[in-house]
Scaffold this motif. Structure first.
Motif, short mmCIF file in Angstrom:
data_model
loop_
_atom_site.label_atom_id
_atom_site.label_comp_id
_atom_site.label_asym_id
_atom_site.label_seq_id
_atom_site.Cartn_x
_atom_site.Cartn_y
_atom_site.Cartn_z
N UNK A 100 -15.29 -22.60 33.86
CA UNK A 100 -14.34 -21.64 34.44
C UNK A 100 -13.81 -22.09 35.81
N UNK A 101 -13.94 -23.38 36.08
CA UNK A 101 -13.65 -23.89 37.43
C UNK A 101 -12.22 -23.56 37.87
N UNK A 102 -11.27 -23.86 36.98
CA UNK A 102 -9.86 -23.68 37.34
C UNK A 102 -9.56 -22.18 37.57
N UNK A 103 -10.05 -21.34 36.66
CA UNK A 103 -9.82 -19.90 36.76
C UNK A 103 -10.38 -19.34 38.05
N UNK A 104 -11.55 -19.81 38.46
CA UNK A 104 -12.16 -19.30 39.69
C UNK A 104 -11.33 -19.71 40.91
N UNK A 105 -10.79 -20.93 40.91
CA UNK A 105 -9.90 -21.33 42.00
C UNK A 105 -8.67 -20.42 42.02
N UNK A 106 -8.16 -20.11 40.81
CA UNK A 106 -6.97 -19.24 40.74
C UNK A 106 -7.25 -17.85 41.29
N UNK A 107 -8.50 -17.40 41.18
CA UNK A 107 -8.85 -16.07 41.69
C UNK A 107 -9.15 -16.07 43.18
N UNK A 108 -8.93 -17.20 43.84
CA UNK A 108 -9.00 -17.22 45.30
C UNK A 108 -10.22 -17.90 45.90
N UNK A 109 -11.12 -18.42 45.08
CA UNK A 109 -12.28 -19.11 45.65
C UNK A 109 -11.83 -20.48 46.20
N UNK A 110 -12.24 -20.75 47.44
CA UNK A 110 -11.82 -21.99 48.09
C UNK A 110 -12.52 -23.21 47.53
N UNK A 111 -13.67 -23.00 46.90
CA UNK A 111 -14.40 -24.08 46.23
C UNK A 111 -15.35 -23.45 45.23
N UNK A 112 -15.74 -24.24 44.24
CA UNK A 112 -16.58 -23.71 43.15
C UNK A 112 -17.78 -24.62 42.95
N UNK A 113 -18.97 -24.00 42.95
CA UNK A 113 -20.18 -24.80 42.70
C UNK A 113 -20.65 -24.51 41.27
N UNK A 114 -20.63 -25.52 40.43
CA UNK A 114 -21.08 -25.32 39.05
C UNK A 114 -22.58 -25.62 38.95
N UNK A 115 -23.20 -25.17 37.87
CA UNK A 115 -24.63 -25.39 37.67
C UNK A 115 -25.41 -24.12 37.95
N UNK A 116 -26.70 -24.21 37.96
CA UNK A 116 -27.50 -25.43 37.98
C UNK A 116 -27.42 -26.15 36.64
N UNK A 117 -27.26 -27.48 36.71
CA UNK A 117 -27.20 -28.30 35.50
C UNK A 117 -28.51 -29.08 35.38
#
Ligand SMILES: Cc1cc2nc3c(=O)[nH]c(=O)nc-3n(C[C@H](O)[C@H](O)[C@H](O)COP(=O)(O)O)c2cc1C
Length: 381
Positions: A100-117
Motif C-alpha cells: 500500500x506504499x503508493x496509496x499511503x503517500x497519496x493520503x499525505x504520509x511524508x514517508x512509509x515504513x514497510x514491514x516488519x519483514x
C-alpha cells in the motif's frame, strides 16, 4: 417466482447496488465527511484484522487516487539526506508486506515504513491477534511478525521503483520465529533491501516474538549492530543506506544507558533511533474490555511514555543521532510535542485505524497552520 417476490428482489438489488455505488462514488470523490462519519463506524464493527485487510485492499485498488497530497512548503523537511514533503510518516506494521506504499503517500504520509519483514514467509500468531480499545484510543496487537517474506516484498518495492515511484520507503527488518541465527536474518535483510530502501530499521523491540527484545541487551546488541553495519558498508550502492534501531518503551534505566553506550561505539554507530515500539505495560487508566489481552499496547496511552523516552535519548546521545518519534500521535499538537522533545520526524499507526484514512491529511493541514501562526514553534530544520 411470484411477481411479489420478483419485485422484492429487484428492490433489494436496487438498494444494495445503489448503496454500494453511492459509497464508491463518495470514496472516489474524496468525501472525507462520509468516510469519517458513515464508513468508519461501520468498519469499526468488523473484526480489526478483517478491517485492516479491507484497508490494505482499498489502498492497493487505488480508491484514494483522487487524493493527491497537498504540498505544504513549510512542512518540507529532511530525514538524513532524504527530502520528505511532511515530517509525518506511516509507522511499521500497517503495510507489513509493502502493498500500500503508493496509496499511503497519496493520503499525505511524508514517508512509509514497510514491514516488519522476515527472511522466510511466516504466518504469525493465531487469530484473534489484534484488538481495538476504542474508549482508550488504543490498540493491542500480538501479530507476531506475519510476513510474506523478503522475496515478495522486495519484488513489490523494486517494481514500484521501476515505475518511477520516488517517495521515501523505509524497510523494517525482523527475524523468523524459528530462526537459530537471528543475526544472519538481519544481515540477510540488509543485503536484500539495502539496494532498494531509502532507510533500513533493525527491529529488536516487538513484544510478540519470543526472545526478540533480548537483542536489546548490551552484548547481543553489539554483535548484531556490528554485523549489520558491516554488511551495510559492504553494499555496492550509490548512497550509504541509513540504518536505524527501533527500541521498546519498556527499558530500564540501566538498559537505556547500555543502548547509548553501544550505539555511540564507532563500530555500532547506527544512523538513527526509532522511539518507540508498543508497550507491554498496562497503564491503570485503561478502561476497555480488551485491556488484559496479551500483546503490545499502542495509541494514546503510549504517547507520553514515548515522548519522555525521546527526550531522554536526545540528551543521552547529545543530540547526535536523529530520532524518529512514534507513539500515540493523533493530532498536529502531538507531532509538535514529539518534535520539541527532539524527534527529527514522526510516525503514527494507531490513529490511522482509529480516526480513519484522512488522519495524515488533517494533521498536515493543521500542522502547517500552527507552524505559520506560531513564531515560537521552530521545530523543523
Ligand atoms: C497492529 C500493529 C502492528 C504493528 N506491527 C509492527 C511491526 O510489524 N513492526 C514494528 O516495528 N512495529 C509494529 N507496530 C508498532 C508501530 O510501528 C508503532 O511503533 C506503535 O504502534 C506506536 O505508534 P502508534 O501509537 O501511533 O500506533 C505495530 C503496531 C500495531 C498497532
Amino acid at each position: 417466482m411470484s411477481s411479489l417476490k420478483k419485485k422484492l428482489k429487484t428492490i433489494i438489488g436496487l438498494v444494495v447496488g445503489g448503496t454500494a455505488t453511492f459509497t464508491g462514488i463518495c470514496i472516489y470523490h474524496g468525501n472525507e465527511k462520509f468516510t469519517n462519519d458513515v464508513l468508519l463506524p461501520l468498519v469499526h464493527r468488523l473484526d480489526p484484522e478483517t478491517a485492516h485487510k479491507a484497508g490494505i485492499w482499498a489502498l492497493k485498488a487505488n480508491i484514494y487516487s483522487k487524493h493527491k497530497p497537498i504540498e505544504y512548503p513549510n512542512l518540507r523537511t529532511k530525514l538524513w539526506d532524504l527530502e520528505i514533503p511532511s515530517p509525518l510518516g506511516m509507522a511499521a506494521g500497517f503495510d507489513k508486506d509493502g502493498e500500500a506504499i503508493e496509496g499511503l503517500h497519496q493520503l499525505g504520509f511524508g514517508f512509509v515504513e514497510v514491514g516488519t519483514v522476515t527472511p522466510l514467509p511466516q504466518p504469525g500468531n493465531p487469530r484473534p491477534r489484534v484488538f481495538r480499545l476504542l474508549e482508550d484510543g488504543a490498540i493491542i496487537n500480538r501479530y507476531g511478525f506475519n510476513s510474506c517474506g523478503h522475496g515478495e516484498v522486495f519484488n513489490r518495492i523494486e517494481s514500484l521503483r521501476n515505475q518511477g515511484f520516488n517517495g521515501v520507503i523505509g524497510v523494517n527488518l525482523g527475524k523468523n520465529k524459528t530462526s537459530d541465527d537471528p543475526i544472519a536474518d538481519y544481515v540477510a535483510g540488509v543485503n536484500k533491501f539495502g539496494p532498494v530502501a531509502d532507510y533500513l530499521v533493525i527491529n529488536v523491540s516487538s513484544p510478540n516474538t519470543p526472545g526478540l527484545r533480548n537483542l536489546q541487551q548490551k552484548e547481543s546488541l553489539t554483535a548484531l549492530l556490528m554485523a549489520v553495519l558491516a554488511a551495510r558498508d559492504k553494499l555496492v550502492t550509490t548512497r550509504k543506506v541509513p540504518v536505524a534501531l527501533k527500541i521498546a518503551p519498556d527499558l530500564t534505566e540501566e538498559e537505556k544507558k547500555d543502548i547509548v553506550e553501544v550505539i555511540t561505539h564507532p563500530k555500532c554507530k547506527v544512523d538513527g533511533l526509532i522511539i518507540s515500539n508498543t508497550t507491554v505495560s498496562r497503564p491503570g487508566s485503561l478502561v476497555s474490555d480488551h485491556k488484559t489481552e496479551v500483546g503490545g499496547l499502542s495509541g494514546a496511552p503510549l504517547k507520553d511514555m514515548s515522548t519522555k523516552m525521546i527526550r531522554e535519548f536526545k540528551t543521552m546521545t547529545k543530540g547526535k543521532i536523529p530520532i524518529i518519534g512514534v507513539g500515540g500521535i493523533s493530532t498536529a499538537e502531538d507531532v509538535i510535542e514529539k518534535l520539541e522533545a527532539g524527534a527529527t520526524a514522526v510516525q503514527l499507526y494507531s490513529a490511522f485505524t482509529l480516526k480513519g484514512p484522512f488522519v495524515a491529511k488533517e494533521i498536515n493541514s493543521s500542522l502547517s497552520e500552527l507552524l505559520k501562526k506560531s513564531s515560537e514553534v521552530k521545530v523543523l530544520p
